[in-house]
Design an enzyme around this catalytic site. Structure first.
Site, PDB file in Angstrom:
ATOM      1  N   GLY A 212       0.825  -1.209   0.000  1.00  0.00           N
ATOM      2  CA  GLY A 212       0.000   0.000   0.000  1.00  0.00           C
ATOM      3  C   GLY A 212       0.852   1.248   0.000  1.00  0.00           C
ATOM      4  N   ASN A 213       0.225   2.383   0.214  1.00  0.00           N
ATOM      5  CA  ASN A 213       0.980   3.638   0.302  1.00  0.00           C
ATOM      6  C   ASN A 213       0.340   4.543   1.346  1.00  0.00           C
ATOM      7  OD1 ASN A 213      -1.006   5.514  -1.030  1.00  0.00           O
ATOM      8  ND2 ASN A 213      -0.754   3.976  -2.641  1.00  0.00           N
TER       9      ASN A 213
END
Ligand code: CTP
Length: 404
Positions: A212-213
């Site tokens: 993810g980020n």
């Protein structure tokens, strides 16, 4: 001399959600607005005049025949900086759309020259009825902001679209509409459909893990809210933000880049503008493990092979659903911010690129942002450090004149 308080008329029509307008009233008065409540006679069946009067500090009447010497049926509307009708029943929307004036609120709506916000609440069938939908379209075409009703529990046991949005959400819409008062633009996105993506995609490795980020989605939500306050029909496609749906916005929830692409392509088909504020993972794991990946004693972890995700911004820019569609991208850069931004604008082929410098206090998860908006025609618009809403308004200020 202190600034005079903005004058708000809170119109309340006769629905069970009238009680929620008490909280909206409190929020408006506590944040420094002078609020005059104008209920309809049916609204007074749900919440009495004494409550409105005590909470607003003003006399309350539904009729044009009280205090006639003060000509309230004309004066209240003329003096208002904002009229908000919450809840707005199907009957009230019909009267407003057709210019009927048989009580104080409908007279006020005809004399008001300020922005008007309607927050409808009714049963799903009534909301979906072509008569109501046509009335809503008429009001929007004339520049009123009609907030989309929320989906959820209605009166009794039934659920569906038609619930009054939370008072906090309606308050936010009012605040933003009032904040734009006096600017040349007004509801300059009325009749437009805009698509905004927000949040960060998650690319699953196994049922419990993902790549993810750190994108929070706040900038995308600010873009969606401000566009709705400026009159647009907004489709917000959010990935993993966990935020409640903003009032007046159609929200689609996705998880991965591939799902985001599908939703964006579909929504963009009839959009006037698309703003890609979401942080899209460039790569995803090549393999998805159906069962949880276990660590094994004495064994090194296997490397994770990645494959490229589609570049949604580049794709919708190269293959536009309409030739005159305006497309905006975002870029978060750590080094050579402007040079990288210009290069990215060219590579992606969009019309505008909002370039943020990633750093401490900036961008991820914060309420503030600082950016430069680069345009394909070579212009640059610096946006000083400030609320993400201010950046959102600048983006729409730059999008609006580019719309056909
Ligand atoms: N974007 C997209 N699809 C992707 C990746 C990014 O639509 N697969 C969009 C984002 O929503 C954003 C813009 O492209 O509007 C910038 O994304 P960024 O990841 O910075 O672009 P890259 O070309 O991947 O740049 P970098 O070389 O810095 O990774």
């Amino acid at each position: 001399m202190p600034e005079p308080k903005p004058k708000v008329v809170l119109g309340v029509s006769g629905g069970i959600a009238a009680y929620k307008a008490c909280e909206l009233l409190r929020r408006l008065t506590e944040s420094g607005h002078d609020v005059r409540v104008v209920p309809t006679a049916s609204a007074l069946h749900f919440v009495g005049a004494a409550t409105w009067s005590a909470l607003s500090g003003h006399p309350v009447s539904a009729e044009v025949w009280d205090d006639v010497h003060e000509v309230p049926h004309v004066r209240i509307g003329q003096e208002a900086d904002l009229v908000v009708v919450a809840p707005a029943t199907a009957d009230m929307l019909a009267k407003a759309a057709h210019g009927l004036a048989d009580d104080l609120l409908t007279n006020t709506l005809l004399t008001a020259r300020c922005p008007v916000v309607f927050a409808p609440a009714m049963h799903t069938e009534m909301w979906e009825h072509p008569a109501t939908q046509e009335n809503v379209a008429t009001l929007r075409r004339r520049g009123a902001v009609v907030v989309e009703p929320a989906v959820g529990r209605l009166t009794g046991v039934d659920t569906g679209k038609g619930r009054l949005p939370e008072p906090a959400e309606i308050f936010e819409v009012c605040r933003r509409v009032l904040g734009r008062r006096g600017l040349a633009t007004g509801p300059d996105l009325t009749g437009r459909h805009v698509v905004v993506s927000a949040g960060g995609t998650r690319e699953p490795l196994d049922p419990v893990r993902y790549l993810g980020n750190r994108s929070s989605g706040k900038q995308g939500y600010a873009l969606a809210r401000t566009a709705a306050a400026r009159g647009a029909r907004v489709t917000l496609i959010e990935a993993n933000t966990g935020f409640p749906d903003p009032a007046g916005v159609d929200v689609l929830h996705v998880g991965t880049a591939v799902q985001l692409r599908e939703a964006v392509l579909k929504a963009a088909a009839d959009a006037d503008a698309v703003v890609m504020a979401a942080a899209v993972a460039d790569f995803r794991p090549a393999m998805y493990a159906e069962g949880k990946i276990k660590k094994r004693e004495g064994q090194e972890p296997a490397p994770v092979a990645l494959v490229r995700n589609p570049d949604i911004l580049a794709e919708i820019s190269a293959d536009r659903a309409r030739p005159d569609q305006v497309i905006v991208g975002f870029a978060a850069e750590t080094d050579d911010v402007l040079a990288n931004g210009r290069d990215k604008l060219r590579r992606k082929g969009c019309d505008l690129l909002v370039v943020n410098e990633v750093g401490e206090r900036k961008t991820f998860g914060s309420e503030e942002n600082e950016a430069v908006v680069l345009a394909a025609d070579g212009t640059e618009t610096p946006v000083p450090y400030g609320p993400k809403e201010a950046l959102a308004d600048t983006v729409w200020d730059l999008v609006a004149p580019r719309l056909p």
